[in-house]
Scaffold this active site. Sequence first.
Site, PDB file in Angstrom:
ATOM      1  N   CYS A  52     -11.029 -16.039  -3.930  1.00 48.89           N
ATOM      2  CA  CYS A  52      -9.802 -16.837  -3.794  1.00 48.89           C
ATOM      3  C   CYS A  52      -8.924 -16.819  -5.037  1.00 48.89           C
ATOM      4  CB  CYS A  52     -10.165 -18.280  -3.438  1.00 48.89           C
ATOM      5  SG  CYS A  52     -11.472 -18.439  -2.217  1.00 48.89           S
ATOM      6  N   ASP A  84     -15.373 -23.526  -1.451  1.00 50.27           N
ATOM      7  CA  ASP A  84     -15.931 -24.156  -0.263  1.00 50.27           C
ATOM      8  C   ASP A  84     -16.746 -23.152   0.545  1.00 50.27           C
ATOM      9  OD1 ASP A  84     -14.381 -26.170  -1.212  1.00 50.27           O
ATOM     10  OD2 ASP A  84     -13.221 -26.486   0.605  1.00 50.27           O
ATOM     11  N   LYS A 127      -9.089 -26.783  -3.182  1.00 44.90           N
ATOM     12  CA  LYS A 127      -8.877 -27.986  -3.988  1.00 44.90           C
ATOM     13  C   LYS A 127      -7.966 -27.743  -5.176  1.00 44.90           C
ATOM     14  CE  LYS A 127     -11.605 -29.644  -1.049  1.00 44.90           C
ATOM     15  NZ  LYS A 127     -11.796 -28.329  -0.400  1.00 44.90           N
ATOM     16  N   CYS A 197      -8.902 -17.820   1.956  1.00 44.46           N
ATOM     17  CA  CYS A 197      -9.239 -17.612   3.367  1.00 44.46           C
ATOM     18  C   CYS A 197      -7.993 -17.445   4.232  1.00 44.46           C
ATOM     19  CB  CYS A 197     -10.090 -18.756   3.883  1.00 44.46           C
ATOM     20  SG  CYS A 197     -11.695 -18.881   3.050  1.00 44.46           S
ATOM     21  N   SER A 473     -13.647 -28.120   7.294  1.00 43.80           N
ATOM     22  CA  SER A 473     -12.859 -27.013   6.790  1.00 43.80           C
ATOM     23  C   SER A 473     -11.602 -26.868   7.630  1.00 43.80           C
ATOM     24  CB  SER A 473     -13.683 -25.728   6.868  1.00 43.80           C
ATOM     25  OG  SER A 473     -12.867 -24.594   6.718  1.00 43.80           O
TER      26      SER A 473
END
Length: 559
Positions: A52, A84, A127, A197, A473
């Site tokens: 990410c 995550d 986050k 994602c 999620s």
Amino acid sequence: MTFNPKHQSYHITDGRDRAPARSMLKAIGFTDDDLKKPIVGVVHEWIETMPCNFNHRDLAAKVKEGIRAAGATPMECNTISISDGVTMGTEGMKASLVSREVIADSIELVGRGYMFDAVVAIVGCDKTIPAAAMGLIRLNVPSLILYSGSIGHGDHKGEHLTLQSVFEAVGANAAGRITDAELLAVEDIACPGAGACGGQFTANTMAQVMEFIGLSVMGTASVAAVDPKKETVAFETGKTVVDLLNRNVRPSDILTREAFDNAIAGVAATGGSTNAVLHLLAMARELGMPLDIDDFDKISARTPTIASLRPGGKYTAVELSAAGGTTLIAKRMLDGGLLDGSQKTVSGLTIAEEAELAVETPGQDVVFTAENPYKKTGGLVILKGNLAPEGCVLKLSGFERQLHVGPARVFECEEDAMHAVLGGEIKPEDVIVIRYEGPKGGPGMREMLGVTGAITGAGLAETVALLTDGRFSGATRGFCVGHIAPEAAAGGNIAAVREGDTIEIDIEKRVLRVDLSDEEIAARLKDWKAPEPRYKKGVFAKYAKLVTSASEGAITKAD
């Protein structure tokens, strides 16, 4: 009085008494000329634990070039991040929401410590995006957010894969619906490189939020992480932040209540993540701005879903970018009267002026119109009732059911529920209850993508429901209710539920209830005792002691 762009850093760099500070900065390459200019912090979360944020250092180099070209001096610094996707379903996932506070605190600390005149925050995974906004709100210096971009999609048997595909393949494999070899093939292909994602999951949802709320330049988030154009976006971002500094435009000038309403409408219109509720509440609390969990339901109810994005739709973020990106979404929403176009953005243009720059790819079928939407209402629903007096959150975009009534299957943690799903113990009509996973009880309010993905993969998504005081999620789909407040660890009514109790989830009435009288719930809770804290020292213990309810954004407060 004329505004001095070096309005803070002069305390660090100017004058005879600051010679020791200048000497130390010269040791790492800064010159006298550098230190006479405004200092712009370039904050990012590069970390070798996930795709990410893996491009953050490269983007930071381009942002710094842009800052220098515009006449200021950049100083790069980084903080942490928790993935995550990597930690999902483990004890490590408890660190995820906690990291939002740590990142916000560290951005605030470094900004205050070095007295940056302005800040660019490069963000990636879930986050990091709200955390950066929270830190910049606290600093309130000219600043903006640059999203590092979405990951591409994997291609397998004619299907575009995302990380969601892998989680659902785990459930399908456990149910005997796919082979071990097929699971490995999905695992190997779904995540092809750097980037967050790929669906309208939490990262892409919050990246869009920052554009709609005005803290990011419209259209920059849509450019994928590996797209060569991202470097140009980063360079221009460096120039933009210096322009923002010269104009002395701060987060407090941009973040109006109307801007928050625009952001919420954008989430609803794209079937975005339920985590946006938590994060926007947290940002509002940082500003001291009135924003209530019920406001999300009101705005979503009047906002149609106009984009076919995963998990509730067909397409990924890369395909949205090819169709016209978030700018096209904004244009369609403005045309339908769904946004306040007068709100300012960091570019210097209003959101309406930004939206007018939209370029639609002919023949695209990712973004619809407000008059002919993908779905007639937005994706977010707020429920209340005797199981959630303070409210809870459900996302509609992944399914069409309006009512579920069934027996409670009660689990005291996520792992126990996962074992039950993979072990074939969950039956149609069941309501899976996962408690003691809230902000305080977890601590850290874990997401449940492992469980929800397994439910979908096992073919149960259309026949069972799940509710929890934890989170979901953005990739979750199915009849799933999260953020139940008050949480079990705080003595919330969810702590009184027993195996077999009848639970009703009614979307039309906005109700979540257990078929028990108030007297019976009170009688059960009379014998309830708060569980022993799972962590008695360290960061989790401090977090559990300071964190507020999910209905307040699960922020940490000292008072």
